[in-house]
Write a protein that holds these residues in place. Structure first.
Motif, short mmCIF file in Angstrom:
data_model
loop_
_atom_site.label_atom_id
_atom_site.label_comp_id
_atom_site.label_asym_id
_atom_site.label_seq_id
_atom_site.Cartn_x
_atom_site.Cartn_y
_atom_site.Cartn_z
N GLN A 1 16.22 -19.33 19.55
CA GLN A 1 15.99 -17.88 19.54
C GLN A 1 16.74 -17.26 18.38
O GLN A 1 17.80 -17.74 18.00
CB GLN A 1 16.50 -17.25 20.83
CG GLN A 1 15.79 -17.72 22.08
CD GLN A 1 16.38 -17.03 23.29
OE1 GLN A 1 16.68 -15.85 23.27
NE2 GLN A 1 16.56 -17.78 24.37
N LEU A 2 16.18 -16.17 17.87
CA LEU A 2 16.82 -15.47 16.76
C LEU A 2 16.36 -14.02 16.79
O LEU A 2 15.20 -13.73 16.51
CB LEU A 2 16.44 -16.12 15.43
CG LEU A 2 17.06 -15.52 14.19
CD1 LEU A 2 18.57 -15.76 14.18
CD2 LEU A 2 16.44 -16.14 12.94
N GLY B 1 18.93 0.81 12.16
CA GLY B 1 20.16 0.38 12.78
C GLY B 1 20.12 -0.43 14.06
O GLY B 1 21.16 -0.80 14.56
N GLU B 2 18.98 -0.75 14.64
CA GLU B 2 18.96 -1.39 15.96
C GLU B 2 19.64 -2.76 15.96
O GLU B 2 20.49 -3.05 16.80
CB GLU B 2 17.53 -1.54 16.48
CG GLU B 2 16.80 -0.22 16.72
CD GLU B 2 16.20 0.35 15.45
OE1 GLU B 2 15.68 -0.43 14.61
OE2 GLU B 2 16.25 1.58 15.27
N VAL B 3 19.24 -3.65 15.07
CA VAL B 3 19.85 -4.98 14.96
C VAL B 3 20.40 -5.11 13.55
O VAL B 3 19.65 -5.08 12.58
CB VAL B 3 18.82 -6.11 15.23
CG1 VAL B 3 19.46 -7.49 15.10
CG2 VAL B 3 18.19 -5.95 16.61
N TYR C 1 13.28 -6.65 1.74
CA TYR C 1 12.29 -7.43 2.48
C TYR C 1 12.96 -8.14 3.65
O TYR C 1 14.18 -8.19 3.75
CB TYR C 1 11.69 -8.52 1.58
CG TYR C 1 10.97 -8.00 0.37
CD1 TYR C 1 9.64 -7.63 0.43
CD2 TYR C 1 11.64 -7.88 -0.85
CE1 TYR C 1 8.97 -7.16 -0.69
CE2 TYR C 1 10.98 -7.41 -1.98
CZ TYR C 1 9.65 -7.06 -1.89
OH TYR C 1 9.00 -6.58 -3.00
N ALA C 2 12.12 -8.74 4.48
CA ALA C 2 12.58 -9.69 5.50
C ALA C 2 11.77 -10.96 5.33
O ALA C 2 10.57 -10.91 5.04
CB ALA C 2 12.38 -9.13 6.90
N ASP C 3 12.44 -12.10 5.48
CA ASP C 3 11.71 -13.38 5.44
C ASP C 3 10.98 -13.54 6.77
O ASP C 3 11.07 -12.67 7.66
CB ASP C 3 12.67 -14.53 5.11
CG ASP C 3 13.58 -14.95 6.26
OD1 ASP C 3 13.50 -14.40 7.37
OD2 ASP C 3 14.40 -15.86 6.03
N PRO C 4 10.22 -14.61 6.97
CA PRO C 4 9.45 -14.75 8.21
C PRO C 4 10.30 -14.75 9.49
O PRO C 4 9.77 -14.45 10.57
CB PRO C 4 8.73 -16.10 8.03
CG PRO C 4 8.54 -16.19 6.55
CD PRO C 4 9.82 -15.63 5.97
N ASP C 5 11.59 -15.05 9.40
CA ASP C 5 12.47 -15.00 10.57
C ASP C 5 13.18 -13.66 10.71
O ASP C 5 13.98 -13.48 11.63
CB ASP C 5 13.52 -16.11 10.50
CG ASP C 5 12.93 -17.46 10.87
OD1 ASP C 5 12.47 -17.60 12.01
OD2 ASP C 5 12.93 -18.35 10.01
N GLY C 6 12.93 -12.74 9.81
CA GLY C 6 13.57 -11.43 9.88
C GLY C 6 14.87 -11.31 9.11
O GLY C 6 15.54 -10.28 9.18
N HIS C 7 15.28 -12.34 8.33
CA HIS C 7 16.48 -12.23 7.51
C HIS C 7 16.20 -11.27 6.35
O HIS C 7 15.27 -11.48 5.59
CB HIS C 7 16.88 -13.59 6.91
CG HIS C 7 17.21 -14.61 7.92
ND1 HIS C 7 16.42 -15.72 8.14
CD2 HIS C 7 18.25 -14.72 8.77
CE1 HIS C 7 16.96 -16.46 9.08
NE2 HIS C 7 18.07 -15.88 9.49
#
Length: 145
Positions: free
Chosen positions: A71-72, A80-82, A127-133
């Motif tokens: 999980q990630l 600001g949520e995460v 941007y965000a990568d496919p995992d949201g980084h």
């Protein structure tokens, strides 16, 4: 005698799909796999991709590692949520290169989070990568080799 200082070896990113994430970063940054971490032949088991994948520069120096997790929670930064927890700063030499990188990021499965490409002082996109980084690409006068 002074002890040697630790040296940053690589940045490690968690991923719910290590192979997908490794391919995203490999193609975006022009990296190569550590020997033994390349994608398997179609139809074969991806043993390395179930655990840990290492990406290197063309000269073999370590750059990124991708670690498989169950999980990630994807970062929502810049809102600001995460929180972002960590992000990578990437640079390009011109606004034309910024636009070209934008197309590549989207084609590889990244998502645009913030567009400041029209900023006179520091044109950038988040941007965000496919995992949201999250990661930024900005225009800098000099790009490190």
């Amino acid at each position: 005698m002074r002890s040697p200082r630790p040296r940053l070896r690589q940045v490690v990113l968690d991923s719910v799909d290590a192979r997908r994430s490794a391919e995203f970063w490999r193609q975006l940054l022009g990296l190569v796999y550590r020997p033994g971490h390349e994608p398997p032949v179609v139809g074969e088991d991806d043993v390395a991709g179930r655990d840990w994948l290492n990406l290197r520069a063309e000269d073999g120096s370590p750059q990124l590692a991708i670690q498989q997790v169950e999980q990630l929670p994807a970062s929502t930064w810049p809102s600001g949520e995460v929180p972002q927890q960590l992000h990578l700063d990437l640079s390009v030499p011109s606004t034309e290169a910024l636009d070209s990188a934008h197309e590549l990021v989207l084609r590889l499965g990244g998502t645009l989070r913030l567009d400041r490409s029209d900023d006179d002082e520091e044109p950038l996109r988040v941007y965000a990568d496919p995992d949201g980084h999250p990661f930024c690409i900005f225009v800098a006068a000099e790009v490190a080799p």
